[in-house]
Design a protein around this motif. Structure first.
Motif, PDB file in Angstrom:
ATOM      1  N   ILE A 173     -28.461  -4.138 -53.187  1.00  0.00           N
ATOM      2  CA  ILE A 173     -29.256  -4.440 -54.375  1.00  0.00           C
ATOM      3  C   ILE A 173     -28.468  -4.187 -55.645  1.00  0.00           C
ATOM      4  N   GLU A 174     -27.487  -3.268 -55.560  1.00  0.00           N
ATOM      5  CA  GLU A 174     -26.667  -2.946 -56.726  1.00  0.00           C
ATOM      6  C   GLU A 174     -25.456  -3.859 -56.857  1.00  0.00           C
ATOM      7  N   GLY A 175     -25.275  -4.777 -55.903  1.00  0.00           N
ATOM      8  CA  GLY A 175     -24.181  -5.736 -55.967  1.00  0.00           C
ATOM      9  C   GLY A 175     -22.962  -5.382 -55.146  1.00  0.00           C
ATOM     10  N   ALA A 176     -22.917  -4.189 -54.562  1.00  0.00           N
ATOM     11  CA  ALA A 176     -21.780  -3.810 -53.713  1.00  0.00           C
ATOM     12  C   ALA A 176     -21.862  -4.534 -52.374  1.00  0.00           C
ATOM     13  N   SER A 177     -20.701  -4.764 -51.736  1.00  0.00           N
ATOM     14  CA  SER A 177     -20.688  -5.412 -50.428  1.00  0.00           C
ATOM     15  C   SER A 177     -20.487  -4.369 -49.339  1.00  0.00           C
ATOM     16  N   TYR A 178     -21.115  -4.616 -48.195  1.00  0.00           N
ATOM     17  CA  TYR A 178     -21.106  -3.670 -47.079  1.00  0.00           C
ATOM     18  C   TYR A 178     -20.719  -4.391 -45.792  1.00  0.00           C
ATOM     19  N   SER A 179     -19.957  -3.702 -44.965  1.00  0.00           N
ATOM     20  CA  SER A 179     -19.617  -4.233 -43.651  1.00  0.00           C
ATOM     21  C   SER A 179     -20.879  -4.369 -42.806  1.00  0.00           C
ATOM     22  N   PRO A 180     -21.050  -5.480 -42.064  1.00  0.00           N
ATOM     23  CA  PRO A 180     -22.249  -5.660 -41.249  1.00  0.00           C
ATOM     24  C   PRO A 180     -22.142  -5.099 -39.840  1.00  0.00           C
ATOM     25  N   TYR A 181     -20.959  -4.617 -39.438  1.00  0.00           N
ATOM     26  CA  TYR A 181     -20.725  -4.391 -38.019  1.00  0.00           C
ATOM     27  C   TYR A 181     -21.457  -3.178 -37.453  1.00  0.00           C
ATOM     28  N   ALA A 182     -21.643  -2.136 -38.258  1.00  0.00           N
ATOM     29  CA  ALA A 182     -22.431  -1.011 -37.770  1.00  0.00           C
ATOM     30  C   ALA A 182     -23.884  -1.429 -37.562  1.00  0.00           C
ATOM     31  N   LEU A 183     -24.399  -2.273 -38.451  1.00  0.00           N
ATOM     32  CA  LEU A 183     -25.766  -2.771 -38.289  1.00  0.00           C
ATOM     33  C   LEU A 183     -25.882  -3.664 -37.056  1.00  0.00           C
ATOM     34  N   LEU A 184     -24.902  -4.533 -36.840  1.00  0.00           N
ATOM     35  CA  LEU A 184     -24.906  -5.377 -35.642  1.00  0.00           C
ATOM     36  C   LEU A 184     -24.924  -4.519 -34.375  1.00  0.00           C
ATOM     37  N   ALA A 185     -24.121  -3.443 -34.374  1.00  0.00           N
ATOM     38  CA  ALA A 185     -24.082  -2.552 -33.211  1.00  0.00           C
ATOM     39  C   ALA A 185     -25.422  -1.853 -33.017  1.00  0.00           C
ATOM     40  N   ALA A 186     -26.034  -1.424 -34.122  1.00  0.00           N
ATOM     41  CA  ALA A 186     -27.316  -0.729 -34.026  1.00  0.00           C
ATOM     42  C   ALA A 186     -28.398  -1.650 -33.473  1.00  0.00           C
ATOM     43  N   LEU A 187     -28.404  -2.911 -33.915  1.00  0.00           N
ATOM     44  CA  LEU A 187     -29.392  -3.864 -33.415  1.00  0.00           C
ATOM     45  C   LEU A 187     -29.158  -4.175 -31.938  1.00  0.00           C
ATOM     46  N   THR A 188     -27.894  -4.303 -31.552  1.00  0.00           N
ATOM     47  CA  THR A 188     -27.584  -4.534 -30.137  1.00  0.00           C
ATOM     48  C   THR A 188     -28.067  -3.371 -29.279  1.00  0.00           C
ATOM     49  N   ALA A 189     -27.935  -2.149 -29.804  1.00  0.00           N
ATOM     50  CA  ALA A 189     -28.346  -0.971 -29.044  1.00  0.00           C
ATOM     51  C   ALA A 189     -29.844  -0.930 -28.791  1.00  0.00           C
ATOM     52  N   THR A 190     -30.627  -1.673 -29.588  1.00  0.00           N
ATOM     53  CA  THR A 190     -32.074  -1.713 -29.351  1.00  0.00           C
ATOM     54  C   THR A 190     -32.436  -2.561 -28.145  1.00  0.00           C
ATOM     55  N   GLY A 191     -31.472  -3.354 -27.650  1.00  0.00           N
ATOM     56  CA  GLY A 191     -31.744  -4.253 -26.541  1.00  0.00           C
ATOM     57  C   GLY A 191     -31.759  -5.708 -26.948  1.00  0.00           C
ATOM     58  N   LEU A 192     -31.689  -5.987 -28.255  1.00  0.00           N
ATOM     59  CA  LEU A 192     -31.655  -7.380 -28.709  1.00  0.00           C
ATOM     60  C   LEU A 192     -30.412  -8.072 -28.155  1.00  0.00           C
ATOM     61  N   ALA A 193     -30.635  -9.179 -27.478  1.00  0.00           N
ATOM     62  CA  ALA A 193     -29.507  -9.907 -26.897  1.00  0.00           C
ATOM     63  C   ALA A 193     -29.139 -11.132 -27.712  1.00  0.00           C
ATOM     64  N   ASP A 194     -30.027 -11.580 -28.590  1.00  0.00           N
ATOM     65  CA  ASP A 194     -29.834 -12.853 -29.265  1.00  0.00           C
ATOM     66  C   ASP A 194     -30.428 -12.771 -30.665  1.00  0.00           C
ATOM     67  N   PHE A 195     -29.574 -12.605 -31.679  1.00  0.00           N
ATOM     68  CA  PHE A 195     -30.087 -12.475 -33.035  1.00  0.00           C
ATOM     69  C   PHE A 195     -29.017 -12.884 -34.037  1.00  0.00           C
ATOM     70  N   GLN A 196     -29.427 -12.986 -35.303  1.00  0.00           N
ATOM     71  CA  GLN A 196     -28.532 -13.380 -36.377  1.00  0.00           C
ATOM     72  C   GLN A 196     -28.996 -12.708 -37.668  1.00  0.00           C
ATOM     73  N   LEU A 197     -28.037 -12.265 -38.494  1.00  0.00           N
ATOM     74  CA  LEU A 197     -28.362 -11.697 -39.798  1.00  0.00           C
ATOM     75  C   LEU A 197     -28.205 -12.784 -40.859  1.00  0.00           C
ATOM     76  N   VAL A 198     -29.218 -12.934 -41.713  1.00  0.00           N
ATOM     77  CA  VAL A 198     -29.192 -13.945 -42.766  1.00  0.00           C
ATOM     78  C   VAL A 198     -29.559 -13.273 -44.084  1.00  0.00           C
TER      79      VAL A 198
END
Length: 454
Positions: free
Chosen positions: A350-375
């Motif tokens: 929200i402040e305009g800084a950019s963040y790596s998505p890969y930790a979030l992708l790993a966290a979502l995978t750990a929930t059991g999600l097999a098929d998803f996309q971040l938009v």
């Protein structure tokens, strides 16, 4: 095998055509060429690299500043980016003293444009087929696939591609061109009902996301396929998707690394490390940029050794990898521990800084999600597109969002929520990236990582 009459007719026609192709003298000659070139040979690597340097220095306007240099190595050539190939296409084409190109059958390949505007690559029919066939044959041998059979192709299809297609090389296979399953398209539903579970399949190859969807299709309908190999490419397959595919099909997934610009370049061994075919592609892992240093990531830089008509030298793929490593599996070639994603993928706070998505992708995978996309379409808000998320997985997304809120605090970072969308964002030919960023991201922003644990 009980197929609808029109499907059975098309398959029979493809089988008959394949029989004619493999009985021709041309097929035997090409098979002999493949057999001869399959063994890995470091001498071939050095010869091809020297020939490529000679063509680039003497015939390519892009590298005219090197014409007075006698001894060249990779470090003498500048990095080549997508923008260079797109904006200076004529300057990369090899031409003789009076502007003529070498004799040959040329073809222009256009990329899918999944990471930006498409670009074009000039090559010859022979060189493109040689590297693809040799690397494919090596992979067939590694996976111990049968000499002939049927392959389900869930790749990036082109307009007018037939449903059943004979593929004589590198081995004679009937290719069934399945598109990604879409329950809202009656013709695709009919295709799946006609062949999945009805036609024996020896090998499944294609886009990672489409293979996951095929596995889910079989799981929901109690269909048992028994392929000898599953090869995923074009896009990253999350750990959850890999687990589902391996459980449903009963064999490991092998990731194949390729790009539209370079072609087939590497595949995963049984130790889950990626081995590059150094006799066709020279691989460099560049030192990590500052924004990726925390992850130990480096840029994958590739040189295509058969790209003489349009030398592709030190091409910045945009993909990230762990540094080169040693592997005891026995396969030759430059080794990397794993692919880590794409350099351009990021999320904007929200402040305009950019963040790596890969930790979030790993966290979502750990929930059991097999098929998803971040938009992402606006700062600080990230949508998780997951049409098949279960109730527990939806609850887990809410929990992840709560953890992000605590970590970031007010007016910092981003939130996540389950998107109402029932479809993924794909390129014109169906490639699906794990992160779709619709905002213009300033390159100079500091990328942060490690903000959430799986």
């Amino acid at each position: 095998m009980k197929l609808p009459s029109h499907i059975a007719r098309d398959m029979t026609e493809a089988q008959n055509r394949l029989l004619r192709l493999r009985s021709s003298q041309a097929w035997y000659r090409r098979r002999a060429d493949i057999e001869e070139a399959v063994p890995y040979d470091e001498g071939v690597t050095q010869r091809r690299l020297a020939e490529l340097f000679s063509i680039a220095r003497n015939e390519v306007p892009r590298y005219s500043f090197l014409r007075d240099r006698i001894n060249l190595d990779l470090g003498d050539f500048p990095l080549t980016r997508k923008s260079d190939l797109r904006d200076r296409f004529p300057d990369f084409i090899a031409r003789g003293p009076v502007g003529q190109m070498a004799p040959g059958r040329y073809v222009i390949n256009q990329t899918t444009g999944s990471t930006g505007r498409p670009l074009q690559i000039l090559t010859t029919v022979e060189s493109a087929a040689l590297s693809r066939n040799i690397v494919s044959e090596r992979l067939f041998r590694y996976l111990d696939l049968p000499d002939t059979g049927t392959v389900f192709n869930l790749g990036l299809h082109y307009w007018g591609q037939p449903f059943f297609e004979p593929k004589a090389l590198p081995r004679p296979y009937i290719q069934c061109n399945l598109r990604g399953y879409d329950p809202d398209r009656a013709e695709i539903v009919a295709d799946y009902e006609a062949v999945v579970g009805q036609v024996p399949v020896d090998y499944i190859h294609g886009s990672s996301s489409r293979i996951v969807i095929l596995a889910r299709y079989c799981l929901e309908r109690g269909i048992r396929l028994e392929p000898r190999g599953v090869v995923a490419t074009y896009e990253h397959m999350p750990a959850g998707g890999r687990k589902l595919v391996e459980e449903i099909f009963g064999c490991p997934v092998t990731m194949l690394y390729c790009t539209s610009e370079i072609g087939y370049a590497a595949w995963e061994c049984r130790e889950k490390r990626m081995h590059f075919h150094d006799d066709f592609v020279q691989c460099e892992i560049f030192p990590a940029s500052e924004k990726n240093r925390e992850r130990g990531a480096g840029d994958i830089i590739l040189t295509s050794l058969l790209s003489g008509p349009m030398p592709i030298i030190r091409y910045v793929t945009g993909d990230l990898a762990a540094p080169a490593a040693h592997c005891s599996c026995g396969l030759p070639g430059t080794v990397i521990d794993e692919l880590l994603g794409r350099d351009g993928a990021c999320l904007v706070g929200i402040e305009g800084a950019s963040y790596s998505p890969y930790a979030l992708l790993a966290a979502l995978t750990a929930t059991g999600l097999a098929d998803f996309q971040l938009v992402q379409e606006s700062p600080g808000v990230v949508q998780v597109v997951a049409p098949n998320a279960s109730a527990s997985e939806r609850e887990a997304i809410i929990h992840i969002n709560e953890r992000l809120r605590v970590h970031f605090g007010p007016n910092q970072g981003f939130s996540v929520s389950l998107s109402p969308s029932t479809s993924f964002t794909v390129s014109g030919r169906g490639k699906r990236n794990p992160v779709v960023q619709h905002m213009g991201v300033e390159i100079g922003n500091t990328e942060k990582s490690g903000y959430i644990r799986p």
